[in-house]
Design an enzyme around this catalytic site. Sequence first.
Site, PDB file in Angstrom:
ATOM      1  N   HIS A   1       2.646   1.858  -5.512  1.00  0.00           N
ATOM      2  CA  HIS A   1       3.303   3.100  -5.861  1.00  0.00           C
ATOM      3  C   HIS A   1       2.263   4.555  -6.046  1.00  0.00           C
ATOM      4  O   HIS A   1       2.631   5.314  -5.283  1.00  0.00           O
ATOM      5  CB  HIS A   1       4.064   2.966  -7.136  1.00  0.00           C
ATOM      6  CG  HIS A   1       4.582   4.370  -7.834  1.00  0.00           C
ATOM      7  ND1 HIS A   1       5.580   5.007  -7.288  1.00  0.00           N
ATOM      8  CD2 HIS A   1       4.036   4.987  -8.989  1.00  0.00           C
ATOM      9  CE1 HIS A   1       5.533   6.211  -8.100  1.00  0.00           C
ATOM     10  NE2 HIS A   1       4.786   6.152  -9.053  1.00  0.00           N
TER      11      HIS A   1
ATOM     12  N   HIS B   1       1.981   8.534  -4.381  1.00  0.00           N
ATOM     13  CA  HIS B   1       1.274   9.591  -4.789  1.00  0.00           C
ATOM     14  C   HIS B   1      -0.018  10.243  -4.042  1.00  0.00           C
ATOM     15  O   HIS B   1      -0.174  11.448  -3.905  1.00  0.00           O
ATOM     16  CB  HIS B   1       0.485   9.360  -6.482  1.00  0.00           C
ATOM     17  CG  HIS B   1       1.732   9.339  -7.471  1.00  0.00           C
ATOM     18  ND1 HIS B   1       2.331  10.414  -7.770  1.00  0.00           N
ATOM     19  CD2 HIS B   1       2.183   8.360  -8.168  1.00  0.00           C
ATOM     20  CE1 HIS B   1       3.390   9.924  -8.432  1.00  0.00           C
ATOM     21  NE2 HIS B   1       3.218   8.828  -8.730  1.00  0.00           N
TER      22      HIS B   1
ATOM     23  N   GLU C   1       8.022  12.448  -9.144  1.00  0.00           N
ATOM     24  CA  GLU C   1       8.365  11.034  -8.958  1.00  0.00           C
ATOM     25  C   GLU C   1       9.749  11.060  -8.199  1.00  0.00           C
ATOM     26  O   GLU C   1       9.781  10.209  -7.306  1.00  0.00           O
ATOM     27  CB  GLU C   1       8.686  10.508 -10.195  1.00  0.00           C
ATOM     28  CG  GLU C   1       7.555  10.269 -11.036  1.00  0.00           C
ATOM     29  CD  GLU C   1       6.409   9.191 -10.599  1.00  0.00           C
ATOM     30  OE1 GLU C   1       6.780   8.569  -9.663  1.00  0.00           O
ATOM     31  OE2 GLU C   1       5.647   9.010 -11.038  1.00  0.00           O
TER      32      GLU C   1
ATOM     33  N   SER D   1       7.476   5.142  -2.445  1.00  0.00           N
ATOM     34  CA  SER D   1       6.814   3.850  -2.625  1.00  0.00           C
ATOM     35  C   SER D   1       7.657   2.553  -2.472  1.00  0.00           C
ATOM     36  O   SER D   1       7.213   1.590  -2.752  1.00  0.00           O
ATOM     37  CB  SER D   1       5.948   3.878  -3.868  1.00  0.00           C
ATOM     38  OG  SER D   1       6.739   4.073  -5.049  1.00  0.00           O
TER      39      SER D   1
HETATM   40  N1  NLE Z   1      10.148   2.224  -8.047  1.00  0.00           N
HETATM   41  C1  NLE Z   1       8.896   2.547  -7.665  1.00  0.00           C
HETATM   42  C2  NLE Z   1       8.669   1.522  -6.703  1.00  0.00           C
HETATM   43  O1  NLE Z   1       8.971   0.593  -6.595  1.00  0.00           O
HETATM   44  O2  NLE Z   1       7.559   1.998  -6.060  1.00  0.00           O
HETATM   45  C3  NLE Z   1       8.033   2.983  -8.677  1.00  0.00           C
HETATM   46  C4  NLE Z   1       8.434   3.933  -9.688  1.00  0.00           C
HETATM   47  C5  NLE Z   1       7.478   4.357 -10.711  1.00  0.00           C
HETATM   48  C6  NLE Z   1       7.960   5.675 -11.800  1.00  0.00           C
HETATM   49 FE   FE2 Z   2       4.309   7.779 -10.327  1.00  0.00          FE
END
Ligand code: NLE
Ligand code: FE2
Length: 313
Positions: A177, A182, A222, A241
Amino acid sequence: SAVAAGPARPPTPKAAVKVPRSIDEVDNGKVLGFSSELSEDHPGFQDSAYKQRRMHICDLARAHRIGEPIPRIEYTADEVVVWGTVLQQLRDLLPQHACKEFLRCWQLFDFRADEVPQLEDLSQVLQAHTGFRIRPVAGLLHPRDFLNGLAFKTFHSTQYMRHVSRPDYTPEPDVVHEVIGHVPMLADPDFANLVQLIGIASLGADEKQIWHLTKLYWYSVEFGVVREGDDIKAFGAGILSSFGELRHMAAGGARLEPLDVFQPQPKMSYKDGYQQQYAVLDSFAAGAEQLKAYCATLHHTIPLDVRIAVGLQ
Ligand code: NLE
Ligand code: FE2
């Protein structure tokens, strides 16, 4: 008869909020939930080897000091497979659904399916492009500390891998993630500026304001999408992500609401799976203008030396 009221007591003054003067004064030890303690609904809850592995990586993060290189993790073959699986799935989806800033910055990082990128290397690239640096953290950081870090262009990042049973989605941050969601976005100057503004707004903010800023962060950094002509593209890391979440977005699975930083934001949850709502920005510059306007309404005072340290006029 009335009960004697006793001498009137002066109202208790609110405890002053401590404003960190540099990143060294931002605590990276207050980790909420997740970390190596997993709740029952976490995909790795039953897997003790997984929990031990996380504990080891979390201990390294706790021992890290600002200024030292971020420790390199030797990812196991299984962890590399998880990373590679997510990367390959996302490579099919991102060109169509990610915003243009993401696709441009993505090229700065030569991600390979057979190697999990190291935070230290990514931090160097970010510093060269936008001045952001990465600091390792053991899990979900206390919101005040996390947001305060952004003011000093420091992004707190986890380093452990999501559980092998759910490469498509994890409820919490993990290295995939952070690295895919990010890091490329933080290499874009307009976006990095917007993120830093949220951080600056958090300096000296009271609990209520911190909570509002946490939700603004959630519904932009996010789970934000941005208009590109007639299309809607993802810039939120929680979308970028996760190939599950990205498909959900592509299928129109969530409501789109314009971001209004002055309005109370919907409830946020790590536990309820894919999001029901994404916030829409017209552009990062427009989002940054809104945030500046919101910051101007926060009446806390930021000491002059801190204003200078974060580049505020
Ligand atoms: N659901 C996201 C993932 O699977 O990469 C992560 C979210 C974190 C806030
Ligand atoms: Fe994050």
